[in-house]
Design an enzyme around this catalytic site. Sequence first.
Site, mmCIF file in Angstrom:
data_model
loop_
_atom_site.group_PDB
_atom_site.id
_atom_site.type_symbol
_atom_site.label_atom_id
_atom_site.label_comp_id
_atom_site.label_asym_id
_atom_site.label_seq_id
_atom_site.Cartn_x
_atom_site.Cartn_y
_atom_site.Cartn_z
ATOM 1 N N LYS A 53 -62.871 -8.674 44.120
ATOM 2 C CA LYS A 53 -63.118 -8.355 45.537
ATOM 3 C C LYS A 53 -62.743 -9.552 46.416
ATOM 4 O O LYS A 53 -62.103 -9.390 47.464
ATOM 5 C CB LYS A 53 -64.595 -7.964 45.748
ATOM 6 C CG LYS A 53 -64.911 -6.586 45.171
ATOM 7 C CD LYS A 53 -66.404 -6.284 45.053
ATOM 8 C CE LYS A 53 -66.595 -4.930 44.380
ATOM 9 N NZ LYS A 53 -68.001 -4.586 44.111
ATOM 10 N N GLN A 97 -73.728 -6.830 44.789
ATOM 11 C CA GLN A 97 -73.155 -6.212 43.593
ATOM 12 C C GLN A 97 -74.270 -5.554 42.775
ATOM 13 O O GLN A 97 -75.301 -6.167 42.500
ATOM 14 C CB GLN A 97 -72.415 -7.284 42.762
ATOM 15 C CG GLN A 97 -71.692 -6.736 41.548
ATOM 16 C CD GLN A 97 -70.562 -5.770 41.890
ATOM 17 O OE1 GLN A 97 -69.924 -5.884 42.933
ATOM 18 N NE2 GLN A 97 -70.327 -4.798 41.032
ATOM 19 N N ASP A 120 -70.618 -1.175 51.819
ATOM 20 C CA ASP A 120 -70.782 -0.236 50.704
ATOM 21 C C ASP A 120 -71.234 1.143 51.195
ATOM 22 O O ASP A 120 -71.187 2.112 50.440
ATOM 23 C CB ASP A 120 -71.858 -0.754 49.737
ATOM 24 C CG ASP A 120 -71.278 -1.382 48.487
ATOM 25 O OD1 ASP A 120 -70.193 -0.964 48.054
ATOM 26 O OD2 ASP A 120 -71.937 -2.295 47.941
HETATM 27 N N1 GUN Z 1 -71.356 -1.495 41.143
HETATM 28 C C1 GUN Z 1 -70.550 -0.480 40.729
HETATM 29 N N2 GUN Z 1 -69.940 0.113 41.787
HETATM 30 C C2 GUN Z 1 -70.366 -0.532 42.878
HETATM 31 C C3 GUN Z 1 -70.084 -0.394 44.275
HETATM 32 O O1 GUN Z 1 -69.317 0.481 44.723
HETATM 33 N N3 GUN Z 1 -70.720 -1.278 45.083
HETATM 34 C C4 GUN Z 1 -71.580 -2.221 44.623
HETATM 35 N N4 GUN Z 1 -72.160 -3.015 45.495
HETATM 36 N N5 GUN Z 1 -71.860 -2.388 43.348
HETATM 37 C C5 GUN Z 1 -71.251 -1.547 42.480
#
Ligand code: GUN
Length: 308
Positions: A53, A97, A120
């Site tokens: 990311k 995350q 998100d």
């Molecule tokens: N863990 C797996 N997919 C995601 C996501 O789309 N966002 C976040 N923050 N964590 C994740």
Amino acid sequence: MNEKLLDGKRVAAEIRAEVGERVAELRGRGIIPRLDVILVGDDPASKVYVGAKARACEKLGMVSGTHRLEPNAGQAALERLIGDLNADPEVDGILVQLPLPEGYDTHAALDVIDPAKDVDGFHPRNVGLLQQGRPSLTPCTPAGIMELLRREEIPVKGQRAVVVGRSDIVGKPLAMLLLHAHATVTLCHSRTRDLTSVTREADLLVAAAGKLALIGPEHVKPGAAVIDVGIHRLTRREEVERLFPGDEARMARFEAKGSVLTGDVDFVRVAPLASRITPVPGGVGPLTIAMLMSNTERAARLRRGREE
Ligand code: GUN
């Protein structure tokens, strides 16, 4: 076969290029979008995602910040950090995350993120707006799937869409987006009775249950479009041979790396039936990060009242 494949990598590159252009335009006005990612603990897969990311941000001319907390830092420390990022005018996007380590309250943490910085789309305000059909920041994987369907001209309006998996991250928000795009939506899960007969109704079948090779040919109506959100690492040779018999290229990758990735769909047996299908890897995965970039750039504009 190849014309059936839905190339998420190519579509993600297209989206990233468009985001890059918008970022360049913002930078011309002195605005540099910034994403801050919080990683609690040291789950190896989460570390890889967080790194990807940050790199994706920087490639598009945005700024990224990564904040690592020890697994036992505690809920209060996590919420304090989120509060600091909420208050920092330089920060446009905040992402915690998931999953958080044992002992953390995920909902409580997501609740304190400023909804305007919630790239998100997991804050209850953004979830509610999506439910009402006036989305603001939308969860990245479902938004990526909708972009893929739109750009690949896969019909949604009036179609029967079946989503297998009811997570807050994928299944539930995707069901809402498909509903607002005028599909007739069924949301299935681990307690669904006679899953096969439900999925066989689908013109558009989305597998997002997190179960290896759950969807076999018996689940799929001939001609259906199949979207595979699952991601599983095969580490045993017998599994690779069972799911990909005679696939020498895949076996060579397995030999070289010690593992290969696959999804919730038994790709080899389902692909001949499907009109279009996403591979794993290279299908939905790349779209998630592309949409996170898009949400970050969008949050930068939304916060400044520049959403056009
Ligand atoms: N863990 C797996 N997919 C995601 C996501 O789309 N966002 C976040 N923050 N964590 C994740």
